[in-house]
Every structure is written in structure tokens, then in C-alpha cells.
Design an enzyme around this catalytic site. Sequence first.
Site, PDB file in Angstrom:
ATOM      1  N   THR A   1      -9.432   5.508  -4.958  1.00 52.75           N
ATOM      2  CA  THR A   1      -8.071   6.037  -4.912  1.00 52.75           C
ATOM      3  C   THR A   1      -7.459   6.293  -6.287  1.00 52.75           C
ATOM      4  OG1 THR A   1      -5.793   5.406  -4.366  1.00 52.75           O
ATOM      5  CG2 THR A   1      -7.351   3.616  -4.596  1.00 52.75           C
TER       6      THR A   1
ATOM      7  N   GLU B   1      -4.647   5.431  -6.989  1.00 48.99           N
ATOM      8  CA  GLU B   1      -3.844   4.245  -7.327  1.00 48.99           C
ATOM      9  C   GLU B   1      -4.510   3.432  -8.444  1.00 48.99           C
ATOM     10  OE1 GLU B   1      -0.740   2.926  -6.017  1.00 48.99           O
ATOM     11  OE2 GLU B   1      -0.594   5.015  -5.430  1.00 48.99           O
TER      12      GLU B   1
ATOM     13  N   TYR C   1      -2.999  -3.768  -3.761  1.00 50.93           N
ATOM     14  CA  TYR C   1      -3.890  -2.766  -3.150  1.00 50.93           C
ATOM     15  C   TYR C   1      -4.808  -2.167  -4.211  1.00 50.93           C
ATOM     16  CZ  TYR C   1      -5.186   1.887  -1.347  1.00 50.93           C
ATOM     17  OH  TYR C   1      -5.871   3.029  -0.991  1.00 50.93           O
TER      18      TYR C   1
ATOM     19  N   LYS D   1      -8.860  -2.287  -4.684  1.00 51.02           N
ATOM     20  CA  LYS D   1      -9.666  -1.058  -4.692  1.00 51.02           C
ATOM     21  C   LYS D   1     -10.473  -0.932  -5.990  1.00 51.02           C
ATOM     22  CE  LYS D   1      -8.915   1.376  -0.824  1.00 51.02           C
ATOM     23  NZ  LYS D   1      -9.946   2.035  -0.012  1.00 51.02           N
TER      24      LYS D   1
HETATM   25  P1  NAP Z   1      -5.370   4.856   7.438  1.00 51.79           P
HETATM   26  O1  NAP Z   1      -4.863   5.991   8.244  1.00 51.79           O
HETATM   27  O2  NAP Z   1      -4.472   3.706   7.143  1.00 51.79           O
HETATM   28  O3  NAP Z   1      -6.699   4.308   8.166  1.00 51.79           O
HETATM   29  C1  NAP Z   1      -7.285   3.086   7.774  1.00 51.79           C
HETATM   30  C2  NAP Z   1      -8.427   2.762   8.721  1.00 51.79           C
HETATM   31  O4  NAP Z   1      -8.996   1.491   8.321  1.00 51.79           O
HETATM   32  C3  NAP Z   1      -7.999   2.609  10.190  1.00 51.79           C
HETATM   33  O5  NAP Z   1      -9.002   3.129  11.002  1.00 51.79           O
HETATM   34  C4  NAP Z   1      -7.933   1.097  10.347  1.00 51.79           C
HETATM   35  O6  NAP Z   1      -8.163   0.654  11.659  1.00 51.79           O
HETATM   36  C5  NAP Z   1      -9.105   0.669   9.479  1.00 51.79           C
HETATM   37  N1  NAP Z   1      -9.071  -0.742   9.108  1.00 51.79           N
HETATM   38  C6  NAP Z   1      -8.063  -1.420   8.524  1.00 51.79           C
HETATM   39  N2  NAP Z   1      -8.419  -2.725   8.343  1.00 51.79           N
HETATM   40  C7  NAP Z   1      -9.668  -2.854   8.848  1.00 51.79           C
HETATM   41  C8  NAP Z   1     -10.574  -3.935   8.976  1.00 51.79           C
HETATM   42  N3  NAP Z   1     -10.270  -5.178   8.575  1.00 51.79           N
HETATM   43  N4  NAP Z   1     -11.782  -3.711   9.545  1.00 51.79           N
HETATM   44  C9  NAP Z   1     -12.112  -2.488  10.001  1.00 51.79           C
HETATM   45  N5  NAP Z   1     -11.286  -1.411   9.925  1.00 51.79           N
HETATM   46  C10 NAP Z   1     -10.088  -1.608   9.344  1.00 51.79           C
HETATM   47  O7  NAP Z   1      -5.919   5.382   6.016  1.00 51.79           O
HETATM   48  P2  NAP Z   1      -6.336   6.861   5.561  1.00 51.79           P
HETATM   49  O8  NAP Z   1      -5.145   7.525   4.984  1.00 51.79           O
HETATM   50  O9  NAP Z   1      -7.127   7.492   6.615  1.00 51.79           O
HETATM   51  O10 NAP Z   1      -7.269   6.497   4.322  1.00 51.79           O
HETATM   52  C11 NAP Z   1      -8.673   6.280   4.480  1.00 51.79           C
HETATM   53  C12 NAP Z   1      -9.202   5.521   3.266  1.00 51.79           C
HETATM   54  O11 NAP Z   1      -8.963   6.273   2.080  1.00 51.79           O
HETATM   55  C13 NAP Z   1      -8.566   4.163   3.027  1.00 51.79           C
HETATM   56  O12 NAP Z   1      -9.573   3.330   2.494  1.00 51.79           O
HETATM   57  C14 NAP Z   1      -7.512   4.430   1.964  1.00 51.79           C
HETATM   58  O13 NAP Z   1      -7.265   3.262   1.222  1.00 51.79           O
HETATM   59  C15 NAP Z   1      -8.207   5.497   1.147  1.00 51.79           C
HETATM   60  N6  NAP Z   1      -7.352   6.470   0.453  1.00 51.79           N
HETATM   61  C16 NAP Z   1      -6.412   7.173   1.153  1.00 51.79           C
HETATM   62  C17 NAP Z   1      -5.674   8.121   0.490  1.00 51.79           C
HETATM   63  C18 NAP Z   1      -4.632   8.945   1.213  1.00 51.79           C
HETATM   64  O14 NAP Z   1      -3.808   9.584   0.526  1.00 51.79           O
HETATM   65  N7  NAP Z   1      -4.658   9.014   2.532  1.00 51.79           N
HETATM   66  C19 NAP Z   1      -5.892   8.373  -0.881  1.00 51.79           C
HETATM   67  C20 NAP Z   1      -6.865   7.635  -1.532  1.00 51.79           C
HETATM   68  C21 NAP Z   1      -7.605   6.705  -0.856  1.00 51.79           C
HETATM   69  P3  NAP Z   1      -6.938   0.393  12.704  1.00 51.79           P
HETATM   70  O15 NAP Z   1      -6.606   1.747  13.275  1.00 51.79           O
HETATM   71  O16 NAP Z   1      -7.563  -0.532  13.676  1.00 51.79           O
HETATM   72  O17 NAP Z   1      -5.819  -0.208  11.915  1.00 51.79           O
HETATM   73  O1  G4F Z   2       3.562   7.588   0.637  1.00 56.85           O
HETATM   74  P1  G4F Z   2       3.368   6.358  -0.150  1.00 56.85           P
HETATM   75  O2  G4F Z   2       3.581   5.060   0.533  1.00 56.85           O
HETATM   76  O3  G4F Z   2       1.909   6.459  -0.757  1.00 56.85           O
HETATM   77  P2  G4F Z   2       1.189   5.733  -2.006  1.00 56.85           P
HETATM   78  O4  G4F Z   2       1.847   4.464  -2.360  1.00 56.85           O
HETATM   79  O5  G4F Z   2       1.043   6.756  -3.077  1.00 56.85           O
HETATM   80  O6  G4F Z   2      -0.241   5.382  -1.384  1.00 56.85           O
HETATM   81  C1  G4F Z   2      -0.994   6.336  -0.647  1.00 56.85           C
HETATM   82  O7  G4F Z   2      -1.747   7.136  -1.542  1.00 56.85           O
HETATM   83  C2  G4F Z   2      -2.735   6.412  -2.307  1.00 56.85           C
HETATM   84  C3  G4F Z   2      -3.428   7.428  -3.226  1.00 56.85           C
HETATM   85  O8  G4F Z   2      -2.715   7.536  -4.417  1.00 56.85           O
HETATM   86  C4  G4F Z   2      -3.719   5.758  -1.359  1.00 56.85           C
HETATM   87  F1  G4F Z   2      -4.667   5.081  -2.072  1.00 56.85           F
HETATM   88  C5  G4F Z   2      -2.980   4.805  -0.431  1.00 56.85           C
HETATM   89  O9  G4F Z   2      -3.914   4.274   0.515  1.00 56.85           O
HETATM   90  C6  G4F Z   2      -1.898   5.577   0.328  1.00 56.85           C
HETATM   91  O10 G4F Z   2      -2.519   6.489   1.190  1.00 56.85           O
HETATM   92  O11 G4F Z   2       4.312   6.374  -1.453  1.00 56.85           O
HETATM   93  C7  G4F Z   2       4.338   7.443  -2.354  1.00 56.85           C
HETATM   94  C8  G4F Z   2       5.490   7.267  -3.342  1.00 56.85           C
HETATM   95  C9  G4F Z   2       5.577   5.873  -3.972  1.00 56.85           C
HETATM   96  O12 G4F Z   2       5.850   5.979  -5.356  1.00 56.85           O
HETATM   97  C10 G4F Z   2       6.759   5.221  -3.280  1.00 56.85           C
HETATM   98  O13 G4F Z   2       7.455   4.279  -4.088  1.00 56.85           O
HETATM   99  O14 G4F Z   2       6.704   7.449  -2.626  1.00 56.85           O
HETATM  100  C11 G4F Z   2       7.619   6.440  -3.008  1.00 56.85           C
HETATM  101  N1  G4F Z   2       8.581   6.246  -1.907  1.00 56.85           N
HETATM  102  C12 G4F Z   2       9.914   6.481  -2.001  1.00 56.85           C
HETATM  103  N2  G4F Z   2      10.505   6.158  -0.860  1.00 56.85           N
HETATM  104  C13 G4F Z   2       8.319   5.751  -0.692  1.00 56.85           C
HETATM  105  C14 G4F Z   2       9.550   5.700  -0.019  1.00 56.85           C
HETATM  106  N3  G4F Z   2       7.162   5.365  -0.106  1.00 56.85           N
HETATM  107  C15 G4F Z   2       7.231   4.926   1.190  1.00 56.85           C
HETATM  108  N4  G4F Z   2       6.079   4.590   1.821  1.00 56.85           N
HETATM  109  N5  G4F Z   2       8.422   4.842   1.874  1.00 56.85           N
HETATM  110  C16 G4F Z   2       9.603   5.217   1.308  1.00 56.85           C
HETATM  111  O15 G4F Z   2      10.662   5.113   1.930  1.00 56.85           O
END
Ligand code: NAP
Ligand code: G4F
Length: 363
Positions: free
Chosen positions: A127, A129, A151, A155
Amino acid sequence: MKTALITGVTGQDGSYLCEFLLGKGYDVHGTIRRSSTDYRERISHLEGQPNFHLHYADMGDSMSLIQVLNKVKPDEVYNLAAQSHVQVSFDSPEFTADVDATGVLRILEAIRQTGLANRCRLYQASTSELYGKVVEVPQNENTPFYPYSPYAVAKLYGYWIVKEYREAYNMFCCNGILFNHESERRGETFVTRKITLAAARIAQGKQEKLLLGNLSSLRDWGYAKDYVECMWLMLQHDRPEDFVIATGVQHSVRDFCHLAFKEAGIDLEFVGEGLDEKGLDKASGKVLVEVSPDFYRPTDVVNLWGDPTKAKAVLGWNPTKTSFEELVRIMVRHDMKKVAADDAADQVRKMNLVEYLEKGIVK
Ligand code: NAP
Ligand code: G4F
């Protein structure tokens, strides 16, 4: 036919990747966890397909991972499972470390212990992050890391253990350093989806206002459907490498809000600063967006901006297939329909409740 195993198949990325791999003719296996409520919304349309299979496993349970790997013997593993919410990681730091850090070690060891190390390729969901309190902008594969939440620290372990197994055991494993990617399937507590749902509810008169945290935070937001293709491309490459996946375009939370409300038919104007900043409806002067300290984080990552040059050159991936404006449009249009439909469903439920009350079924 290739076989893939996706951990985290019920998540946003897992569901899109599943569709993508089924489209490529893969036999796709996903891991799920037991839950007392229905959590398979994103993949329910795939259940019943002959090439789609589900298995119980948990990233905290090595035995379950070894069992599923032994059974499936995949050619490719996509390790997407994680406690993925940054703010939640401050409340559940130990659980986050167990799943997001040690969980990666568990799946790597499970691949080795089932004798698959030489033939099975692994994608790790790393990520942006990791860049945290950034030391340079934009960020690329050589930018130093400065993780800034429990987090991100978890990671970071996942990132390094993948590199370690690649070098120590010659395994084909890669880190995808993905910047934020969103969609109409994004979890409802991430900022983009929280905004698009609120814009739709406010436009339809079902919510008064939206409370947010840091409006000035900057992100490089892409479309999740485009990003899962890159996960696959990394595993088709001739050698295991790590890649930054991003659009190369940066916007603030405030920009996202502005555009989402506009798409929902409301022209917002932001006035004030910090905790006193407000988003007003230009037409009525009504306050629709307010800042709340509840959504501030103890440490926040505020300047993410990715440089996808390597992914473009080496994998031939197109980072701007879906523009920022198009992404916001897709999400708002989806949520406008969802909010209207939810309301119809709610009315049916209420009507049923009245009927049940009258018949004495519900007391
Ligand atoms: P998400 O919607 O939160 O999905 C997370 C998945 O992980 C869900 O299927 C969840 O299952 C499963 N999970 C959580 N804890 C678990 C455990 N203990 N054992 C087995 N499965 C578990 O996340 P996403 O946005 O699809 O992201 C996918 C991956 O990419 C994550 O690793 C996230 O950290 C990483 N990532 C995401 C972003 C982004 O912007 N979306 C960016 C960078 C990296 P349940 O449905 O049962 O909770
Ligand atoms: O949407 P966010 O919660 O995503 P964040 O923290 O960037 O994390 C997501 O992206 C990561 C990749 O960079 C992944 F690794 C991670 O698993 C996840 O998918 O927050 C984005 C930004 C932050 O700076 C937060 O402080 O939005 C700001 N924010 C402002 N108001 C808020 C809010 N975030 C959330 N969730 N809720 C608010 O009300």
C-alpha cells in the site's frame, strides 16, 4: 486452465479480481470467514458458477491456510485479506498486526510447507500508506517508507517478508504498492464512499449533513476495476518485482466532495478553516458539510501522489483508463440509485412491520 486463490475475496478488490480472473478462464478459489450476518454481497452474483469455489480460512489461522493450499494447489495466490481501515487500526492495533503482518508470513510459509514454493506465484497487497509521512512527492518504487499508522507499520512487515522470501527461497512473490482505489463497491466508511452516499442521501432529502475529518488530505484516487488488472499483470511478468500502481493525479478530500455533490445536483461552496470549515449549498446557503474532530487520526497521511512510470513501461498498464471525474460520476450515479432503491425496500419493510404488528406476529 490456471488456478488462482484469492484471500479477501469478499472485499472490494477481491470481488473485481474474481470477475477478472473468471473472464480470463481461471478456476477461481476464494477464502471466506464465518460471520453471523450476510457479508457476501459483492460476490453473491458469482456463486454457483462452475469455476468459482469458496473455502473457509482466516489469516490468523495457519492450519486453515495450509489446508486450503493443499486442497487447491493454486498457480497464483492473491493475498488481499487484511484489516484494511487505517483509522480502525488505531483502535485494534494488535489484531491489525496479526492479520496484516503475521498473516503475510503465514501464507508464505503455507505455500512453502505445502511444497508449492517453486510453482506458485504470490501477489501481496502492499500500500501507498507505507510512504506515510512522505519524504518526497510524487512517490515511486525507490521512495523511502515512513509508515504513519499501526496499519502501515503492519503492512511494512508484509512488504519486507515478501522480499525476504523472494530472495531467501527464490519464490515468485511481488508487492503491488497500490495507491487508493475506489468504486461503487468501496466500504461505506472510507472517505470517498462516505461522501458519495451522503451526497445521494442529502440530494434525496434523507440526510441533513455530512461530517468529515481532514478535508485538505491529498490522495491519488483510481478505479478499483482498473487496478485488479495490474495485480494479474505483475504475476504474468517474467520475473518477480514490486510496482507502484497509481494514476499520477492528486486531489483533496474537499475536491472529491465538491465534485460528488455537483454530480448529485448540489453546488457546494467551502468557507472557513480547520475545524470551522463548512460546505454550504450555494443555492440555499444551508450547511451540508461540517468538520468533526471524531474523524481526525492521531497521525494522518496527507500527501499521497504516485508515479506509475514503471508499471506503464514494464507492464504496459494504462493508469488513466478511468479519470478521477469519471470515477466520481460512477460512484455517485450508483449511490443515487441505491439510496432510492433502499428507500423503496425500507417502505416495504415498514409496511410488513405494520402488517405483522396488526397480526400480532411482532410484539
Ligand atoms: P476490503 O474491502 O476491506 O476487503 C478486505 C478483505 O479481507 C475482506 O474480504 C475481508 O473479509 C478480508 N479479511 C479481513 N480480515 C481477515 C482475516 N483475518 N482472515 C481472512 N480474511 C480477512 O479491502 P480492499 O479495499 O478490497 O483491499 C484489498 C487489499 O488491498 C487489502 O489488503 C488492503 O489493505 C489493500 N489495499 C487497498 C487499497 C485500496 O485503496 N482499496 C490500497 C492499497 C492496499 P470479510 O469480508 O470477512 O471482512
Ligand atoms: O478513505 P480513507 O479512510 O483511506 P486511507 O486512510 O487513505 O486508506 C485507504 O487507502 C490506503 C492506500 O493508501 C489503503 F492501504 C487502505 O487499506 C485504505 O483502503 O481516508 C483517506 C483520507 C485520510 O487522510 C483521512 O484522514 O481522508 C481523510 N478523511 C477525512 N474525513 C476521512 C474522513 N477518512 C475517513 N475514512 N472518514 C472521514 O470522515
